[in-house]
Design an enzyme around this catalytic site. Structure first.
Site, short mmCIF file in Angstrom:
data_model
loop_
_atom_site.label_atom_id
_atom_site.label_comp_id
_atom_site.label_asym_id
_atom_site.label_seq_id
_atom_site.Cartn_x
_atom_site.Cartn_y
_atom_site.Cartn_z
N HIS A 11 2.45 -5.00 -0.22
CA HIS A 11 3.88 -5.11 0.07
C HIS A 11 4.51 -3.79 0.51
O HIS A 11 5.17 -3.71 1.54
CB HIS A 11 4.63 -5.66 -1.15
CG HIS A 11 4.11 -6.97 -1.62
ND1 HIS A 11 3.93 -8.04 -0.78
CD2 HIS A 11 3.71 -7.40 -2.84
CE1 HIS A 11 3.46 -9.07 -1.45
NE2 HIS A 11 3.31 -8.69 -2.70
N CYS A 43 2.79 -13.17 -6.52
CA CYS A 43 3.71 -13.97 -7.33
C CYS A 43 3.59 -15.46 -7.03
O CYS A 43 4.12 -16.29 -7.76
CB CYS A 43 5.15 -13.52 -7.11
SG CYS A 43 5.64 -13.49 -5.37
#
Length: 444
Positions: A11, A43
């Site tokens: 990310h 996630c």
């Protein structure tokens, strides 16, 4: 023209490289990552494992090919061996054993975090799992059809542990959730919210075992049980979700680090070496709730830090505005969100803190359909009246409310400012006296 080397492409690294390539020309950009893929939304693993989404494809939002189309050179499955900060050279070895020596003008470290691996007897047995990478989730999913795996122990009742408990239960497994703490989600919520989540999990048949430490994973070659200081549980698979630590071993002796080993950075994401930046889970953040440096490993923080570093390495001065640690979870349709400090955390940090609590229907009572209760708790400092944190829970999406509280913490708003906040009223949406303003009005 600068040569910019990025180490790590999840990310934070992806956000940094996109910022550089989309906004600045004539830079040479080289990216290294030891994994075979980039930009995996970890996630979403529990959704994949729990069969709530069709597959993993949507959990990737960037590819090596797309980054290279923009002009960067990307080395995947390549391990960093050494960084010479004086000569500004990164030494790496790819999967074929080839050595790559890459010089740099600016270096961005986005090495992320690693799962904590406890020194427990039996942790090397077959069917002991970590769940961090795409490959971890893939392996767990491959094991699920195995008829010999009927009972799963999830060790660690933080966000990931709770999400995985739901996921394995949805797959028909008997799940035991174990944690050394007195409850689940202790970092993020106060006791009344944790109790709400505990009841939610128990109602689905998940066995909650708190206040106990795992001392051994039992079995000869495969998992047969878990032994704690308070009991023994027959299980066929163990998932270790105890937590994460910053992955900073490559440069921890060369750069200034935080108390947990994360690279310490300023608001420009610079480390203690001027031309070296650190972003994402391997770096610190400025926490507006405590008004000091902290470590909060969240994907949203990683993305923001990547954007800041991307601009700064290209000469545009941009400072982080800090974070509040805003987060959320949705388990069996119970949605809980929080930002800043809980009351328990605030008091443990020495604040003379208090909370303003309110629970009410979202809409007027005469709205009989699609009307549900919302819980809200606002934590504030009694002396300064500054908002320190907030928590909300409901069966509906109340996330926009926590965004407002996040901004309130960032801007050091007082609880009294919320008492007469201009919140519109329409029966389709809320009550004339909104639960947020009612909570604020209840503050002493």
């Amino acid at each position: 023209m600068s040569k910019i080397v990025l180490v790590g492409a999840n990310h934070a690294g992806t956000a940094a490289v996109n910022t550089i390539l989309d906004n600045y020309e004539n830079n040479e950009v080289v990216v290294f990552d030891r994994n075979s893929n980039i930009s995996f939304l970890g996630c979403g693993m529990a959704l994949w494992i729990g069969e709530q989404i069709k597959g993993p494809e949507g959990l990737f939002y960037m590819t090596k090919e797309r980054i290279e189309e923009k002009g960067a050179k990307v080395h995947l499955e390549t391990e960093i061996q050494h960084i010479d900060f004086e000569k500004k050279v990164v030494k790496a070895v790819n999967k074929n054993g080839e050595v790559i020596n890459e010089t740099y003008d600016k270096l961005i470290l986005a090495t992320g975090s690693l799962p904590i691996s406890p020194k427990i007897k039996g942790s090397n047995l077959e069917n002991v799992q970590f769940v961090k990478l795409y490959q971890d989730a893939q392996k767990a999913i491959e094991l699920l059809p195995n008829k010999d795996i009927k009972r799963v122990a999830v060790v660690g009742a933080g966000y990931i542990g709770v999400e995985l408990a739901e996921a394995f239960q949805r797959c028909g497994k008997k799940v035991t959730l174990i944690d050394a703490a007195e409850s689940c989600l202790t970092r993020y919520y106060d006791s009344e919210f944790r109790k709400k989540m505990e009841d939610n999990l128990r109602n689905k048949g998940i066995d909650l075992q708190f206040n106990q430490m795992v001392s051994e994973i039992k079995g000869d070659t495969k998992v047969e049980g878990v032994l704690t200081d308070k009991g023994e549980y027959d299980v066929d698979m163990v998932v270790l979700a105890i937590g994460f630590r910053p992955n900073t071993d490559i440069a921890k002796d060369s750069l200034e680090t935080f108390k947990n080993g994360a690279y310490k950075v300023n608001l420009n994401q610079q480390t203690s070496k001027e031309d070296v930046y650190a972003i994402g889970d391997c770096a610190t953040v400025y926490d507006n709730s405590i008004q000091d440096t902290n470590y909060i490993a969240l994907a949203t923080n990683a993305v923001r830090s990547g954007i800041v570093a991307g601009h700064n390495v290209c000469g545009t001065k941009l400072e982080s505005i800090g974070v509040q640690g805003s987060n959320g979870i949705s388990i069996y349709d119970l949605k809980m969100v929080s930002t800043g400090m809980t009351l328990e955390v605030a008091k443990s940090r020495g604040y003379d803190a208090e909370s303003a609590d309110w629970a009410d229907l979202q809409k007027p009572e005469f709205i009989e359909d699609d009307n549900t209760e919302v819980m809200v708790k606002i934590v504030y400092d009694k002396a300064t009246r500054r908002i320190l944190g907030a928590q909300m829970a409901s069966s509906i999406d109340i996330s926009m409310g926590i965004h407002m509280f996040s901004l309130a913490i960032q801007e050091q708003l007082t609880i009294d400012k919320l008492k007469l906040l201009d919140i519109f009223f329409l029966p389709h949406f809320n009550k004339p006296y909104n639960y947020i303003t009612m909570a604020a009005l209840s503050a002493k």
